[in-house]
Design a protein around this motif. Sequence first.
Motif, PDB file in Angstrom:
ATOM      1  N   ALA A 154       0.838  -1.207   0.000  1.00  0.00           N
ATOM      2  CA  ALA A 154       0.000   0.000   0.000  1.00  0.00           C
ATOM      3  C   ALA A 154       0.870   1.252   0.000  1.00  0.00           C
ATOM      4  O   ALA A 154       0.572   2.227  -0.704  1.00  0.00           O
ATOM      5  N   VAL A 155       1.941   1.233   0.767  1.00  0.00           N
ATOM      6  CA  VAL A 155       2.860   2.381   0.810  1.00  0.00           C
ATOM      7  C   VAL A 155       3.453   2.637  -0.568  1.00  0.00           C
ATOM      8  O   VAL A 155       3.548   3.789  -1.020  1.00  0.00           O
ATOM      9  N   ARG A 156       3.847   1.579  -1.259  1.00  0.00           N
ATOM     10  CA  ARG A 156       4.437   1.748  -2.587  1.00  0.00           C
ATOM     11  C   ARG A 156       3.419   2.321  -3.578  1.00  0.00           C
ATOM     12  O   ARG A 156       3.762   3.147  -4.440  1.00  0.00           O
ATOM     13  N   VAL A 157       2.167   1.899  -3.457  1.00  0.00           N
ATOM     14  CA  VAL A 157       1.129   2.444  -4.337  1.00  0.00           C
ATOM     15  C   VAL A 157       0.915   3.930  -4.055  1.00  0.00           C
ATOM     16  O   VAL A 157       0.772   4.742  -4.981  1.00  0.00           O
ATOM     17  N   ILE A 158       0.905   4.310  -2.792  1.00  0.00           N
ATOM     18  CA  ILE A 158       0.712   5.720  -2.440  1.00  0.00           C
ATOM     19  C   ILE A 158       1.906   6.553  -2.903  1.00  0.00           C
ATOM     20  O   ILE A 158       1.751   7.711  -3.324  1.00  0.00           O
ATOM     21  N   GLU A 159       3.095   5.992  -2.857  1.00  0.00           N
ATOM     22  CA  GLU A 159       4.263   6.701  -3.400  1.00  0.00           C
ATOM     23  C   GLU A 159       4.050   7.010  -4.884  1.00  0.00           C
ATOM     24  O   GLU A 159       4.410   8.090  -5.364  1.00  0.00           O
ATOM     25  N   ALA A 160       3.471   6.076  -5.604  1.00  0.00           N
ATOM     26  CA  ALA A 160       3.185   6.313  -7.020  1.00  0.00           C
ATOM     27  C   ALA A 160       2.161   7.432  -7.186  1.00  0.00           C
ATOM     28  O   ALA A 160       2.248   8.239  -8.120  1.00  0.00           O
ATOM     29  N   LEU A 161       1.188   7.512  -6.268  1.00  0.00           N
ATOM     30  CA  LEU A 161       0.199   8.589  -6.322  1.00  0.00           C
ATOM     31  C   LEU A 161       0.819   9.957  -6.063  1.00  0.00           C
ATOM     32  O   LEU A 161       0.319  10.973  -6.540  1.00  0.00           O
ATOM     33  N   LEU A 162       1.903   9.985  -5.301  1.00  0.00           N
ATOM     34  CA  LEU A 162       2.563  11.252  -4.991  1.00  0.00           C
ATOM     35  C   LEU A 162       3.449  11.755  -6.129  1.00  0.00           C
ATOM     36  O   LEU A 162       3.863  12.914  -6.126  1.00  0.00           O
ATOM     37  N   ALA A 163       3.727  10.903  -7.082  1.00  0.00           N
ATOM     38  CA  ALA A 163       4.674  11.257  -8.142  1.00  0.00           C
ATOM     39  C   ALA A 163       4.014  12.074  -9.250  1.00  0.00           C
ATOM     40  O   ALA A 163       2.840  11.878  -9.582  1.00  0.00           O
ATOM     41  N   ASP A 164       4.768  13.005  -9.803  1.00  0.00           N
ATOM     42  CA  ASP A 164       4.397  13.707 -11.049  1.00  0.00           C
ATOM     43  C   ASP A 164       3.034  14.380 -10.992  1.00  0.00           C
ATOM     44  O   ASP A 164       2.258  14.346 -11.958  1.00  0.00           O
ATOM     45  N   GLY A 165       2.708  14.964  -9.852  1.00  0.00           N
ATOM     46  CA  GLY A 165       1.449  15.689  -9.756  1.00  0.00           C
ATOM     47  C   GLY A 165       0.235  14.833  -9.498  1.00  0.00           C
ATOM     48  O   GLY A 165      -0.900  15.320  -9.601  1.00  0.00           O
ATOM     49  N   GLY A 166       0.439  13.557  -9.168  1.00  0.00           N
ATOM     50  CA  GLY A 166      -0.682  12.686  -8.846  1.00  0.00           C
ATOM     51  C   GLY A 166      -1.573  12.400 -10.045  1.00  0.00           C
ATOM     52  O   GLY A 166      -1.205  12.613 -11.202  1.00  0.00           O
ATOM     53  N   GLN A 167      -2.777  11.904  -9.768  1.00  0.00           N
ATOM     54  CA  GLN A 167      -3.711  11.566 -10.846  1.00  0.00           C
ATOM     55  C   GLN A 167      -4.153  12.810 -11.620  1.00  0.00           C
ATOM     56  O   GLN A 167      -4.291  12.782 -12.839  1.00  0.00           O
ATOM     57  N   ALA A 168      -4.372  13.915 -10.896  1.00  0.00           N
ATOM     58  CA  ALA A 168      -4.757  15.154 -11.578  1.00  0.00           C
ATOM     59  C   ALA A 168      -3.639  15.625 -12.493  1.00  0.00           C
ATOM     60  O   ALA A 168      -3.885  16.101 -13.613  1.00  0.00           O
ATOM     61  N   GLY A 169      -2.392  15.472 -12.048  1.00  0.00           N
ATOM     62  CA  GLY A 169      -1.259  15.856 -12.882  1.00  0.00           C
ATOM     63  C   GLY A 169      -1.167  15.005 -14.134  1.00  0.00           C
ATOM     64  O   GLY A 169      -0.835  15.506 -15.219  1.00  0.00           O
ATOM     65  N   TRP A 170      -1.473  13.718 -13.982  1.00  0.00           N
ATOM     66  CA  TRP A 170      -1.445  12.819 -15.140  1.00  0.00           C
ATOM     67  C   TRP A 170      -2.495  13.242 -16.161  1.00  0.00           C
ATOM     68  O   TRP A 170      -2.223  13.299 -17.375  1.00  0.00           O
ATOM     69  N   LEU A 171      -3.707  13.567 -15.700  1.00  0.00           N
ATOM     70  CA  LEU A 171      -4.759  14.009 -16.618  1.00  0.00           C
ATOM     71  C   LEU A 171      -4.393  15.344 -17.257  1.00  0.00           C
ATOM     72  O   LEU A 171      -4.627  15.555 -18.453  1.00  0.00           O
ATOM     73  N   ARG A 172      -3.813  16.248 -16.469  1.00  0.00           N
ATOM     74  CA  ARG A 172      -3.421  17.544 -17.033  1.00  0.00           C
ATOM     75  C   ARG A 172      -2.325  17.380 -18.077  1.00  0.00           C
ATOM     76  O   ARG A 172      -2.247  18.152 -19.037  1.00  0.00           O
ATOM     77  N   GLY A 173      -1.477  16.375 -17.914  1.00  0.00           N
ATOM     78  CA  GLY A 173      -0.468  16.108 -18.931  1.00  0.00           C
ATOM     79  C   GLY A 173      -1.102  15.768 -20.264  1.00  0.00           C
ATOM     80  O   GLY A 173      -0.635  16.215 -21.321  1.00  0.00           O
ATOM     81  N   HIS A 174      -2.180  15.004 -20.236  1.00  0.00           N
ATOM     82  CA  HIS A 174      -2.911  14.709 -21.473  1.00  0.00           C
ATOM     83  C   HIS A 174      -3.532  15.980 -22.051  1.00  0.00           C
ATOM     84  O   HIS A 174      -3.532  16.188 -23.278  1.00  0.00           O
ATOM     85  N   MET A 175      -4.071  16.827 -21.193  1.00  0.00           N
ATOM     86  CA  MET A 175      -4.660  18.078 -21.667  1.00  0.00           C
ATOM     87  C   MET A 175      -3.596  18.965 -22.304  1.00  0.00           C
ATOM     88  O   MET A 175      -3.814  19.555 -23.368  1.00  0.00           O
ATOM     89  N   ASP A 176      -2.443  19.053 -21.661  1.00  0.00           N
ATOM     90  CA  ASP A 176      -1.351  19.878 -22.196  1.00  0.00           C
ATOM     91  C   ASP A 176      -0.848  19.352 -23.535  1.00  0.00           C
ATOM     92  O   ASP A 176      -0.341  20.118 -24.369  1.00  0.00           O
ATOM     93  N   ALA A 177      -1.010  18.038 -23.729  1.00  0.00           N
ATOM     94  CA  ALA A 177      -0.577  17.431 -24.996  1.00  0.00           C
ATOM     95  C   ALA A 177      -1.625  17.567 -26.093  1.00  0.00           C
ATOM     96  O   ALA A 177      -1.414  17.097 -27.210  1.00  0.00           O
ATOM     97  N   GLY A 178      -2.744  18.200 -25.774  1.00  0.00           N
ATOM     98  CA  GLY A 178      -3.753  18.475 -26.789  1.00  0.00           C
ATOM     99  C   GLY A 178      -5.003  17.631 -26.724  1.00  0.00           C
ATOM    100  O   GLY A 178      -5.879  17.752 -27.592  1.00  0.00           O
ATOM    101  N   SER A 179      -5.122  16.764 -25.718  1.00  0.00           N
ATOM    102  CA  SER A 179      -6.321  15.926 -25.610  1.00  0.00           C
ATOM    103  C   SER A 179      -7.538  16.784 -25.291  1.00  0.00           C
ATOM    104  O   SER A 179      -7.470  17.693 -24.450  1.00  0.00           O
ATOM    105  N   GLY A 180      -8.651  16.488 -25.956  1.00  0.00           N
ATOM    106  CA  GLY A 180      -9.910  17.159 -25.663  1.00  0.00           C
ATOM    107  C   GLY A 180     -10.638  16.481 -24.518  1.00  0.00           C
ATOM    108  O   GLY A 180     -10.177  15.480 -23.962  1.00  0.00           O
ATOM    109  N   MET A 181     -11.788  17.001 -24.178  1.00  0.00           N
ATOM    110  CA  MET A 181     -12.525  16.484 -23.031  1.00  0.00           C
ATOM    111  C   MET A 181     -12.963  15.030 -23.236  1.00  0.00           C
ATOM    112  O   MET A 181     -12.940  14.232 -22.306  1.00  0.00           O
ATOM    113  N   ASN A 182     -13.365  14.662 -24.459  1.00  0.00           N
ATOM    114  CA  ASN A 182     -13.730  13.267 -24.710  1.00  0.00           C
ATOM    115  C   ASN A 182     -12.541  12.349 -24.496  1.00  0.00           C
ATOM    116  O   ASN A 182     -12.677  11.246 -23.949  1.00  0.00           O
TER     117      ASN A 182
END
Length: 396
Positions: free
Chosen positions: A355-383
């Motif tokens: 569980a600790v290792r999974v949470i460490e992954a959540l803390l990396a690179d801006g978390g889940q929101a950061g991962w989604l924003r990376g797609h947005m920054d790369a040009g992904s639309g809302m769909n």
Amino acid sequence: MVNPATAGGAAADKQALAVAGAGPAFLPEFNRSKLGSMGIELELMVLDRLTYDLLPAAPDILRLLDMQEKKWVATPEITTSMLEVATSILGGYAEAAGELEEIRASVQRAAFAVGAAISGGGAHPFQRWNEQRIYPKERYYESAKKFGYLAKTFTVFGMHVHVGVPSADEAIRVCAWLTQRAPLFIALSANSPCWQGEDSAFCSARSNVVSAFPMSGTMPAHIRTWAQFRAHFERLAGHGIVNSIKDFYWDVRPKPEYGTIELRVLDTPLKPAYAAALGSYARELCIEVYDRPGRWPSDDCQELYAWNRFNAAKEGVGASWIDPEDGSRRQVADVVRGDLERLARRTNDPGFGQAVRVIEALLADGGQAGWLRGHMDAGSGMNDIARVASEQFEHR
């Protein structure tokens, strides 16, 4: 912890009537449960497989799931594009991860059979609240009458963690302590940066939606015993403000019929393993607090909580957190890592290291929101954002 799938009896009947608004106000006695027993609830999106917009297919999926023999439960939610799943009683990370994966696979198969996809995430990126349909259930119709348009804006998707506590008074104390840590869970789970087709500039737009409801917020600080909580409930019930425990939209609340406290602030994670890990973190915090009897949060906690909550929703894992006990300002990531290191030394859960290792992954690179924003920054639309989030959840 009482299993919600098997709870019954006269008290359960009275509770059901109170929840539906079809009977008098009712607060059951607090059921004793095993310390650290755990249950996890996830509210899931039902999506169109072509457009990845919300799809009102939850009734069809639930009919298929009802045909399965299972130890977990699936139930409707307030609108027809969402459904809720709840685990059986769990003992630690490995059990949680295994059962949540079983749930994911079962719900995905049922959704596919009716032409739908499912997804985690706290808020659908481009749905419009006015297009949603209230689920055909008396309780939800009553909610729509009571709350107006807010009922449909409540088409947001959260994760709730139940942790068993052996006594009612201790449940109130543990509830007070876990509340102060709740912003950490908002930050760790944040994955709803978009709202109604726009970048919200928040990591968890979902966290702002519940604040509009009159009984949102936190348990009042003056409540320190179950008797005081019951008196508070009865006073509000006498004014017609509440009818059951479900009318408290607090970030953390006691759940007497299950013998638990319930942490309610998380966005539904994008992967089942994230949900299992965050549930395990909450479980260990509750056990730790229970083992330190007589200690209560500082009287200054309530003043700082609103800021900590806002900042966690805004900045996610990059947020800062003001410790209400000593006033120090620290980064959420540092607070979480300190907690995990301390809890790992005292836990009896052999899976907590994972569980600790999974949470460490959540803390990396801006978390889940950061991962989604990376797609947005790369040009992904809302769909596309809705699609990649769904793929994260559906792919083991």
